[in-house]
Design a protein around this motif. Structure first.
Motif, short mmCIF file in Angstrom:
data_model
loop_
_atom_site.label_atom_id
_atom_site.label_comp_id
_atom_site.label_asym_id
_atom_site.label_seq_id
_atom_site.Cartn_x
_atom_site.Cartn_y
_atom_site.Cartn_z
N GLU A 126 5.16 3.16 -1.96
CA GLU A 126 5.06 1.95 -1.12
C GLU A 126 6.08 2.02 0.01
O GLU A 126 5.77 1.67 1.17
N SER A 127 7.30 2.46 -0.29
CA SER A 127 8.34 2.57 0.74
C SER A 127 7.91 3.55 1.83
O SER A 127 8.05 3.28 3.03
N ALA A 128 7.40 4.71 1.40
CA ALA A 128 6.97 5.73 2.36
C ALA A 128 5.77 5.25 3.18
O ALA A 128 5.66 5.55 4.37
N ALA A 129 4.88 4.50 2.54
CA ALA A 129 3.71 3.97 3.26
C ALA A 129 4.13 3.01 4.36
O ALA A 129 3.56 3.00 5.45
N MET A 130 5.14 2.19 4.08
CA MET A 130 5.64 1.27 5.11
C MET A 130 6.31 2.03 6.24
O MET A 130 6.19 1.67 7.41
N ALA A 131 6.97 3.14 5.91
CA ALA A 131 7.57 3.99 6.94
C ALA A 131 6.49 4.61 7.82
O ALA A 131 6.65 4.71 9.04
#
Length: 202
Positions: A126-131
């Motif tokens: 999820e963190s990488a997707a937001m990035a």
């Protein structure tokens, strides 16, 4: 450019000019990406820039292989597969001056123990997707096009991307993004579902 304009102008770009992306723009993309929220403040992402001539060529070959596998698995007729191959190999679809692989390090986590393995992976993805979304919106502002390549996760293909980057099995590829100057005019598609169909008030 207003944020709403960047959001509405973002679309998947599949054909790019044969023109390098300036280093300052690459830095701006990554600077925007790392401003995204990150679970537990871990920042356990890694952005691999596949920018050399050799890396770009290999990345395109792997993307083409993944796309063919994807549509074969979907059951697309052979004649359509052949047309896809022509677009990929002859017309240069997805051939970009830059590919960015967004990885997360599964060894960097907050909660220990096997019972949290799935949850920790979910948070990291999820963190990488937001990035990735930050990166894509910044690209619009900079006059660049992007496309998310999901087929890079096929077995045997993700491993080759990791091998090119010289990183270990603890890294998980969240997404491969093509980046470059669009070859054609940007024409964002309308969404199929309306506000009423995707929202529920409780």
């Amino acid at each position: 450019m207003e944020l709403s304009e960047a959001i509405n102008m973002r679309t998947s770009v599949r054909y790019y000019e044969d023109r390098e992306v300036e280093e300052e723009k690459i830095r701006a993309l990554i600077d925007a990406a790392i401003r995204a929220p990150t679970a537990s403040g871990l920042e356990n992402w890694l952005f691999v820039i596949y920018g050399s001539e050799e890396a770009r060529k290999k990345a395109h070959e792997l993307t083409a292989r993944g796309m063919v596998k994807y549509y074969e698995s979907f059951g697309l007729p052979e004649e359509k597969i052949e047309r896809l191959k022509k677009r990929m190999y002859e017309e240069g679809m997805y051939r970009a001056p830059l590919y960015i692989g967004i990885f997360i390090d599964r060894n960097v986590r907050f909660l220990k123990g096997e019972e949290f393995d799935e949850l920790e992976l979910l948070w990291s993805v999820e963190s990488a997707a937001m990035a990735i979304q930050n990166l894509m919106l910044k690209a619009v502002e900079l006059g660049l096009g992007t496309c998310y390549i999901g087929v890079a996760n096929f077995k045997g293909i993700e491993e080759e991307f990791k091998a090119m980057a010289g990183i270990g099995e603890n890294y998980f590829l969240v997404g491969l993004i093509t980046v470059g100057y669009p070859k054609e005019d940007i024409k964002p598609r309308k969404r199929k579902k309306s506000f009423e169909k995707v929202v529920k008030f409780v």
